[in-house]
Design an enzyme around this catalytic site. Structure first.
Site, PDB file in Angstrom:
ATOM      1  N   GLY A   1       7.690  -4.181  12.988  1.00  0.00           N
ATOM      2  CA  GLY A   1       7.830  -3.295  12.537  1.00  0.00           C
ATOM      3  C   GLY A   1       7.043  -2.094  12.489  1.00  0.00           C
TER       4      GLY A   1
ATOM      5  N   GLY B   1       5.870   0.586  11.081  1.00  0.00           N
ATOM      6  CA  GLY B   1       5.218   1.022  10.539  1.00  0.00           C
ATOM      7  C   GLY B   1       4.328   2.086  11.564  1.00  0.00           C
ATOM      8  N   GLY B   2       3.055   2.766  11.555  1.00  0.00           N
ATOM      9  CA  GLY B   2       1.975   3.434  12.204  1.00  0.00           C
ATOM     10  C   GLY B   2       1.753   2.546  13.889  1.00  0.00           C
ATOM     11  N   ALA B   3       1.277   1.559  13.030  1.00  0.00           N
ATOM     12  CA  ALA B   3       0.670   1.000  14.876  1.00  0.00           C
ATOM     13  C   ALA B   3       2.023   0.532  15.726  1.00  0.00           C
ATOM     14  CB  ALA B   3       0.207  -0.470  14.597  1.00  0.00           C
ATOM     15  N   GLY B   4       2.949   0.060  15.047  1.00  0.00           N
ATOM     16  CA  GLY B   4       4.474  -0.712  15.174  1.00  0.00           C
ATOM     17  C   GLY B   4       5.514   0.809  15.697  1.00  0.00           C
TER      18      GLY B   4
ATOM     19  N   PHE C   1     -16.109  11.964   4.158  1.00  0.00           N
ATOM     20  CA  PHE C   1     -15.395  11.251   4.476  1.00  0.00           C
ATOM     21  C   PHE C   1     -16.832   9.669   4.091  1.00  0.00           C
ATOM     22  CE2 PHE C   1     -11.338   8.274   3.947  1.00  0.00           C
ATOM     23  CZ  PHE C   1     -10.338   9.503   2.954  1.00  0.00           C
TER      24      PHE C   1
ATOM     25  N   ASP D   1       3.995 -10.728   6.273  1.00  0.00           N
ATOM     26  CA  ASP D   1       4.515 -11.295   7.884  1.00  0.00           C
ATOM     27  C   ASP D   1       3.852 -12.559   8.746  1.00  0.00           C
ATOM     28  OD1 ASP D   1       6.338 -11.811   5.232  1.00  0.00           O
ATOM     29  OD2 ASP D   1       7.115  -9.949   6.551  1.00  0.00           O
TER      30      ASP D   1
ATOM     31  N   GLN E   1     -10.716  -5.733   0.943  1.00  0.00           N
ATOM     32  CA  GLN E   1     -11.170  -4.016   0.649  1.00  0.00           C
ATOM     33  C   GLN E   1     -10.817  -3.674  -0.428  1.00  0.00           C
ATOM     34  OE1 GLN E   1     -10.452  -0.115   2.706  1.00  0.00           O
ATOM     35  NE2 GLN E   1     -12.788  -0.425   3.104  1.00  0.00           N
TER      36      GLN E   1
ATOM     37  N   HIS F   1     -10.079  -0.942  -3.334  1.00  0.00           N
ATOM     38  CA  HIS F   1     -10.673   0.438  -3.203  1.00  0.00           C
ATOM     39  C   HIS F   1     -10.806   0.475  -4.820  1.00  0.00           C
ATOM     40  CE1 HIS F   1      -9.525   5.021  -3.069  1.00  0.00           C
ATOM     41  NE2 HIS F   1      -9.831   4.502  -1.593  1.00  0.00           N
TER      42      HIS F   1
ATOM     43  N   LEU G   1      -2.553   4.986  -5.721  1.00  0.00           N
ATOM     44  CA  LEU G   1      -3.884   4.832  -4.613  1.00  0.00           C
ATOM     45  C   LEU G   1      -4.504   6.133  -5.037  1.00  0.00           C
ATOM     46  CD1 LEU G   1      -5.995   4.285  -2.743  1.00  0.00           C
ATOM     47  CD2 LEU G   1      -4.792   5.217  -0.520  1.00  0.00           C
TER      48      LEU G   1
ATOM     49  N   GLU H   1      -9.895   8.513  -1.132  1.00  0.00           N
ATOM     50  CA  GLU H   1     -11.151   8.900  -1.859  1.00  0.00           C
ATOM     51  C   GLU H   1     -11.598  10.458  -1.043  1.00  0.00           C
ATOM     52  OE1 GLU H   1     -13.247   6.313   0.642  1.00  0.00           O
ATOM     53  OE2 GLU H   1     -14.365   7.565   1.497  1.00  0.00           O
TER      54      GLU H   1
ATOM     55  N   ARG I   1     -16.966   1.610   0.182  1.00  0.00           N
ATOM     56  CA  ARG I   1     -16.044   1.578  -0.769  1.00  0.00           C
ATOM     57  C   ARG I   1     -16.319   0.381  -1.411  1.00  0.00           C
ATOM     58  NH1 ARG I   1     -10.166   2.921   2.038  1.00  0.00           N
ATOM     59  NH2 ARG I   1     -10.860   5.447   2.323  1.00  0.00           N
TER      60      ARG I   1
ATOM     61  N   HIS J   1      -6.568  -3.645  -1.521  1.00  0.00           N
ATOM     62  CA  HIS J   1      -6.427  -2.052  -1.303  1.00  0.00           C
ATOM     63  C   HIS J   1      -6.063  -2.199   0.824  1.00  0.00           C
ATOM     64  CE1 HIS J   1      -5.112   1.774   0.208  1.00  0.00           C
ATOM     65  NE2 HIS J   1      -6.799   1.834   1.002  1.00  0.00           N
TER      66      HIS J   1
ATOM     67  N   GLU K   1      -2.986  -3.045  10.469  1.00  0.00           N
ATOM     68  CA  GLU K   1      -4.046  -3.705   9.474  1.00  0.00           C
ATOM     69  C   GLU K   1      -3.636  -5.735   9.507  1.00  0.00           C
ATOM     70  OE1 GLU K   1      -3.460  -2.692   5.773  1.00  0.00           O
ATOM     71  OE2 GLU K   1      -4.022  -4.497   5.105  1.00  0.00           O
TER      72      GLU K   1
ATOM     73  N   ARG L   1     -14.119  -1.433   6.192  1.00  0.00           N
ATOM     74  CA  ARG L   1     -13.224  -0.559   6.790  1.00  0.00           C
ATOM     75  C   ARG L   1     -13.921   0.988   5.831  1.00  0.00           C
ATOM     76  NH1 ARG L   1      -9.507   2.582   6.234  1.00  0.00           N
ATOM     77  NH2 ARG L   1      -8.677   1.682   4.428  1.00  0.00           N
TER      78      ARG L   1
ATOM     79  N   LEU M   1      -6.083   4.987   9.302  1.00  0.00           N
ATOM     80  CA  LEU M   1      -5.174   4.875  10.381  1.00  0.00           C
ATOM     81  C   LEU M   1      -5.416   5.440  12.227  1.00  0.00           C
ATOM     82  CD1 LEU M   1      -3.910   7.892   8.283  1.00  0.00           C
ATOM     83  CD2 LEU M   1      -2.756   5.789   8.569  1.00  0.00           C
TER      84      LEU M   1
END
Lengths: 294, 632
Positions: free
Chosen positions: B10, B12-15, B113, B214, B233, B235, B245, B248, B281, B346, B370, B381, B387
């Protein structure tokens, strides 16, 4: 390969359209019925779906390098039910999920941020998810991005685009990081505003595809990559030496000077980035830089 | 066979964060991802990154807010790690050039927030995720980290000891989407799953089409338990027609929610007398649906979010992206009219059970972001906490997989003998794999994972008893063989049912029955529907015979993951007969701390899912978090 293929001149007749499977079947039933139909007739010659007041005609470019009947590029017609708020991407998904699961295109976020679904729609580069059906004249013709190799159907090879993006040192190079613990670099609001539009690029490739110069000069960095360079060159956090280094990369034969200010990139950018202006500004900066070192 | 020290699944951000961290520790790391990294759904995150970096704020306030937001189902060591590491990670992003919004003094901007006691949500316009994703991809390019993009990982290569905690992950099998090649990837040190969300289980979601869970599903079938899956969650502000989206941040900047009567219902009907629109939320989503159900919704479907009073200058400065989204996807001008919004799926609070180093109970298998459950978010959350989770736990997993000593983890993984097992759950149908069909070809359709997981044997007995334990190479090789068999089977089969029909049915049932408001009848209906879809899936086939960019095949394989995760969500929701955080039960209107201060754990157990419970850890470094009534 080129997507400029001869389109069949004949519009489908009412009779032809009515032979298409009726609605209210499950997608699976429809598919099986169509698969049988397809094997009886020349593939692609028959429009799919029902032509009536509630549908519109979607003409989609088809090509597969290894499937019989699709090796010759062609257009397939799908009659898709009109819905309020429907986008070109929604229409493609409808055609795929209800008529032909082999219809292939990239898409992911559905909200104009992943940059996967730039297509050539009615003669212009657009994001499928960002383009309302109601804003277009039917039939709606969807083709892969011009000037890029077609992998299959609407999927183009993005490697060249990525290569150009990677060629401009597309990463921040810190100048003088603050020494304090958890201390961020300072940046003025004005400077952040200056680079704001350039940071919105989603790498969709629409600009590159629209550019005549890029089409004729494979080494031209192209608007997206130059915009990426602009994003860093104008960021005060990088400092003057790096700015000069970045201008040197731009100030070369296949860099900013190739641009002939036709504005086609700016016109098609789905994020409204003033690409041509950014390229022009880099030209001016490069000239200033050169004068300084005379 | 490809071979690397660390494989990150993956982009994305974590990967990306995991890959950068592993690379910085000197590991040979590669990212294998079904989308090019910049296409990842991290890019759609809008609001910001919670980080205590200002005077007057502190990590323990952030931790307290997060624990309260979790409704006391987050684990204190995970929450405190998040709150402690987030400032450093956030400033690191700034040092990598991320274009944060700025204050007059040149420092990065923060805003209020929902559920936060301090305005600590650090943002870059209303497109923070886009900038975070691109900034980290830039760093990946800078470091020359290898990216196999548009390679779809469809199977893990894990050994098959009886106890999942004895198993080992040696790599993955991936399908090159462009060419149809199926190849093995061996990981010398570890595999980090960073595959993101599972929103495609639902039909009204902010998630991308690619968010099919996956990694979580593959890990589950390989033996790593799923944790707290019932907590989904919804949203409160998504556009009604598409699920896109609306951040918030709009409410953070002062946006107001109105019902059809023009009433500011968050206050007027007492849903959140103090925080109003900025309540957590789950609270706001329930309030909106209550308004709609009681006839005060607009067109019986949505409510209004109004930001006009903020003025054009402030909106353009801080929320410009929202104007574009409302215009492009709902045809509404946010400067001139209120925006229609309703709750939409969400985020999945649950995921693969990990400790604070990202390790699952399977040696060499990690998860972050996630798809993982550390657990930071518990039953709900807070906005702005996804993030920082990506960068904090992505970095930790990357470091640990590269061999860095992060100390003893405080969170345990795997099933311990003393854990309570759920024996009394009344399900209308048997969950889990469809009964073994023997030589039946249906054994292949779902990957042959009914009895032996996605694993291949390393047990000498299965080889006749004389050989030693299979080598890592053998484990990967055999996983590749199994995957080739499955793909050949799916493509060659020329009739049956297609995944699009099954997906639609599953999504509709989940949205109908496992949504914001849940009851026993609906949850049981969902289990029956999921079972029907699972059985029908045994007859699934792929129409497209091509090896080139066969998205029909990819969607068909993803469908299996959606089925397994939908079932896990629903089983957890049926078992948990209380109301906590995002999980609301009609028959059980109170939080039952005596009974339910525990995580819902679900192990695949070779196709016969085993539901058990693990205690929550409320003991932090310096204090114990005492559950309190959660009001905003």
């Amino acid at each position: 390969m080129s997507t400029q293929i001869q389109e069949e001149a004949d519009e489908p007749t009412e009779t032809e359209a009515e032979t298409a499977p009726a609605e209210r079947q499950s997608p699976g039933d429809r598919r099986r019925a169509e698969k049988r139909t397809a094997s009886d007739q020349a593939v692609g010659s028959e429009p799919v779906g029902r032509a009536d007041d509630d549908t519109f005609r979607l003409k989609v470019f088809r090509y597969d390098p290894e499937v019989e009947g699709k090796m010759e590029p062609r257009f397939d017609d799908f009659y898709v039910p009109r819905e309020k708020g429907m986008t070109v991407l929604d229409a493609l998904i409808y055609a795929r999920d209800h008529y032909d699961t082999t219809l292939t295109f990239r898409h992911s976020c559905r909200q104009a941020v992943c940059g996967s679904d730039a297509f050539f729609v009615n003669g212009r580069q657009r994001l499928g998810c960002q383009t309302q059906i109601s804003d277009l004249e039917a039939p709606i013709r969807v083709e892969p991005l011009p000037h890029q190799d077609v992998v299959k159907d609407l999927v183009v090879d993005m490697e060249h685009f990525y290569d150009q993006m990677h060629a401009v040192e597309p990463f921040f190079q810190e100048d003088d990081l603050p020494s304090g613990d958890l201390e961020e670099q300072r940046q003025s609001r004005e400077n952040r505003e200056k680079i704001k539009m350039s940071t919105r690029c989603i790498w969709c490739g629409a600009c590159m595809s629209s550019c005549n110069i890029a089409a004729g000069d494979n080494e031209y960095l192209g608007p997206a990559a130059i915009n990426k360079a602009y994003r860093f060159a104008m960021d005060d956090r990088e400092g003057d030496d790096l700015k000069q280094h970045r201008l040197n990369i731009m100030d070369q034969e296949h860099g900013v000077w190739r641009c002939q200010t036709q504005f086609s990139c700016t016109n098609v950018c789905p994020k409204d980035i003033p690409l041509t202006e950014h390229i022009q500004e880099l030209k001016r900066e490069a000239v200033k830089q050169n004068l300084k070192f005379w | 066979m490809h071979e690397h020290d660390v494989l990150v699944i993956g982009g994305g951000g974590a990967g990306l964060r995991a890959a950068i961290a592993a690379h910085e520790e000197g590991a040979d790391v590669a990212i294998v991802t079904k989308l090019h990294p910049v296409r990842s759904h991290t890019g759609a995150a809008e609001g910001g990154i919670n980080a205590a970096i200002r005077d007057g704020d502190s990590w323990d306030l952030h931790a307290y807010d997060t624990m309260k937001g979790s409704d006391y189902l987050g684990d204190a060591p995970a929450i405190e790690t998040l709150a402690q590491d987030s400032p450093g990670e956030t400033v690191q992003l700034e040092h990598w050039g991320m274009p944060f919004s700025r204050e007059d003094d040149g420092r990065v901007s923060q805003r209020p927030f929902g559920g936060l006691s301090f305005p600590r949500t650090t943002y870059a316009g209303a497109e923070t995720g886009h900038h975070l994703l691109h900034t980290m991809y830039e760093q990946v390019v800078k470091r020359g980290i290898q990216v196999y993009d548009e390679w779809y990982v469809s199977r893990l290569a894990v050994t098959d000891e009886d106890d999942p905690s004895d198993r080992q992950c040696h790599g993955v099998v991936a399908y090159d989407i462009k060419t149809g090649q199926i190849e093995g990837f061996k990981a010398r040190n570890g595999v980090i799953l960073a595959t993101g969300g599972l929103g495609q289980v639902y039909d009204h979601t902010t998630n991308a089409v690619a968010n099919t869970g996956d990694g979580a599903a593959m890990a589950y079938r390989a033996g790593a338990p799923l944790e707290d899956m019932e907590f989904i969650q919804f949203h409160p502000t998504t556009l009604p027609s598409t699920g896109v989206l609306i951040s918030e941040g709009v409410r953070g900047e002062g946006g107001i929610l109105y019902n059809a009567e023009g009433e500011r219902f968050m206050f007027e009907y007492g849903y959140a007398n103090n925080a109003g629109e900025l309540a957590s939320r789950d609270v706001v989503s329930r309030a909106e649906l209550t308004e709609i159900n009681e006839g005060r919704g607009v067109d019986d479907e949505y409510v209004y979010l109004d930001m006009r009073h903020l003025g054009e200058e402030r909106i353009t400065d801080r929320l410009e992206n929202i104007l574009h989204l409302a215009r492009d996807f709902e045809g509404v001008d946010g400067l001139e009219e209120p925006m229609p919004v309703k709750p939409g799926q969400h985020y999945a609070m649950g995921g693969v059970e990990t400790n604070e180093h990202g390790q699952t109970c399977i040696d060499g298998l990690y998860a972050a972001g996630e798809c993982a459950c550390v657990s930071v978010h518990g039953s709900n959350r807070l906005g702005g906490n996804a993030l920082p989770e990506l960068i904090v736990f992505g970095a930790r997993a990357g470091r640990h997989a590269a061999g860095t000593d992060l100390g003893e983890p405080e969170i345990a993984t795997g099933k311990a003998d003393e854990f309570e097992t759920e024996d009394n759950l009344d399900t209308p149908v048997e969950p889990g794999a469809v009964a073994d069909g023997g030589e039946d070809e249906s054994a292949v359709a779902d990957g042959g994972e009914r009895t032996d997981g996605s694993r291949v044997s390393s047990d000498p007995r299965s080889d006749g008893g004389e050989t030693a334990v299979a080598s890592a190479d053998d484990v990967v090789r055999r996983a590749v063989e199994n995957e080739r068999t499955r793909v050949e089977y799916l493509i060659e089969k020329d009739e049956g049912i297609q995944q699009a029909e099954l997906r639609e049915k599953l999504q509709k049932s989940m949205t109908q029955n496992v949504n914001v408001f849940r009851n026993e009848e609906g949850l049981k209906q969902a289990l029956e529907d999921i079972r029907e879809v699972r059985e029908a899936y045994q007859d699934v086939y792929v129409d497209d015979p091509s090896r080139t960019f066969n998205t029909d095949l990819i969607h068909t394989i993803e469908m299996q993951n959606l089925i397994d995760l939908a079932e896990a969500i629903t089983l957890g929701a049926l078992a948990r007969d209380e109301f906590r955080g995002a999980h609301w039960r009609q028959e059980h209107q109170e939080r039952k701390d005596d009974e339910w201060l525990k995580h819902t754990m679900l192990a695949w157990d070779d196709g016969t899912p085993d539901l058990y419970y693990k205690p929550v850890i409320l003991d932090g470094e310096e204090k114990t978090y005492e559950p309190k009534v959660r009001s905003y």
